[in-house]
Motif scaffolding. Structure first.
Motif, PDB file in Angstrom:
ATOM      1  N   ASP A   1     -21.991  16.669 -23.419  1.00  0.00           N
ATOM      2  CA  ASP A   1     -22.458  16.046 -24.416  1.00  0.00           C
ATOM      3  C   ASP A   1     -23.861  15.930 -24.581  1.00  0.00           C
ATOM      4  N   ALA A   2     -24.673  16.208 -25.661  1.00  0.00           N
ATOM      5  CA  ALA A   2     -26.243  15.904 -25.893  1.00  0.00           C
ATOM      6  C   ALA A   2     -26.385  14.446 -25.620  1.00  0.00           C
ATOM      7  N   ASP A   3     -25.601  13.581 -25.992  1.00  0.00           N
ATOM      8  CA  ASP A   3     -25.851  12.148 -25.843  1.00  0.00           C
ATOM      9  C   ASP A   3     -25.693  11.807 -24.321  1.00  0.00           C
ATOM     10  N   LEU A   4     -24.925  12.377 -23.634  1.00  0.00           N
ATOM     11  CA  LEU A   4     -24.730  12.184 -22.290  1.00  0.00           C
ATOM     12  C   LEU A   4     -25.936  12.563 -21.428  1.00  0.00           C
ATOM     13  N   TYR A   5     -26.221  13.715 -21.683  1.00  0.00           N
ATOM     14  CA  TYR A   5     -27.558  14.261 -21.332  1.00  0.00           C
ATOM     15  C   TYR A   5     -28.724  13.425 -21.567  1.00  0.00           C
ATOM     16  N   ARG A   6     -28.927  12.858 -22.810  1.00  0.00           N
ATOM     17  CA  ARG A   6     -29.891  11.900 -23.077  1.00  0.00           C
ATOM     18  C   ARG A   6     -29.849  10.837 -22.103  1.00  0.00           C
ATOM     19  N   ARG A   7     -28.553  10.417 -22.207  1.00  0.00           N
ATOM     20  CA  ARG A   7     -28.669   8.933 -21.199  1.00  0.00           C
ATOM     21  C   ARG A   7     -28.919   9.285 -19.771  1.00  0.00           C
ATOM     22  N   TRP A   8     -28.477  10.512 -19.233  1.00  0.00           N
ATOM     23  CA  TRP A   8     -28.581  10.954 -17.916  1.00  0.00           C
ATOM     24  C   TRP A   8     -30.140  10.814 -17.627  1.00  0.00           C
TER      25      TRP A   8
ATOM     26  N   GLU B   1     -32.542   9.376 -19.253  1.00  0.00           N
ATOM     27  CA  GLU B   1     -33.188   8.157 -19.341  1.00  0.00           C
ATOM     28  C   GLU B   1     -32.882   7.275 -17.993  1.00  0.00           C
TER      29      GLU B   1
END
Length: 55
Positions: free
Chosen positions: A4-11, A13
């Motif tokens: 998921d794009a949100d998971l990638y962004r959080r990772w 960060e």
């Protein structure tokens, strides 16, 4: 493999901070390259041995 794009962004960060949570990493591109290299390896293995690696 898709994430998921949100998971990638959080990772990404999270990669920007050391494990102690206090210091910002100056550079973490080498970590990203290692992960991308691993995914490339998985892709190659899946092509060569789909019965073992594709699932």
């Amino acid at each position: 493999m898709r994430i998921d794009a949100d998971l990638y962004r959080r990772w990404r960060e999270a990669l920007g901070t050391h494990q102690d949570g206090h210091k910002q990493r100056e550079e973490f591109e080498h970590i990203l390259r290692s992960v991308r290299s691993f995914y490339t390896d998985l892709h190659s293995w899946a092509v060569e041995e789909p019965e073992k690696w594709a699932p």
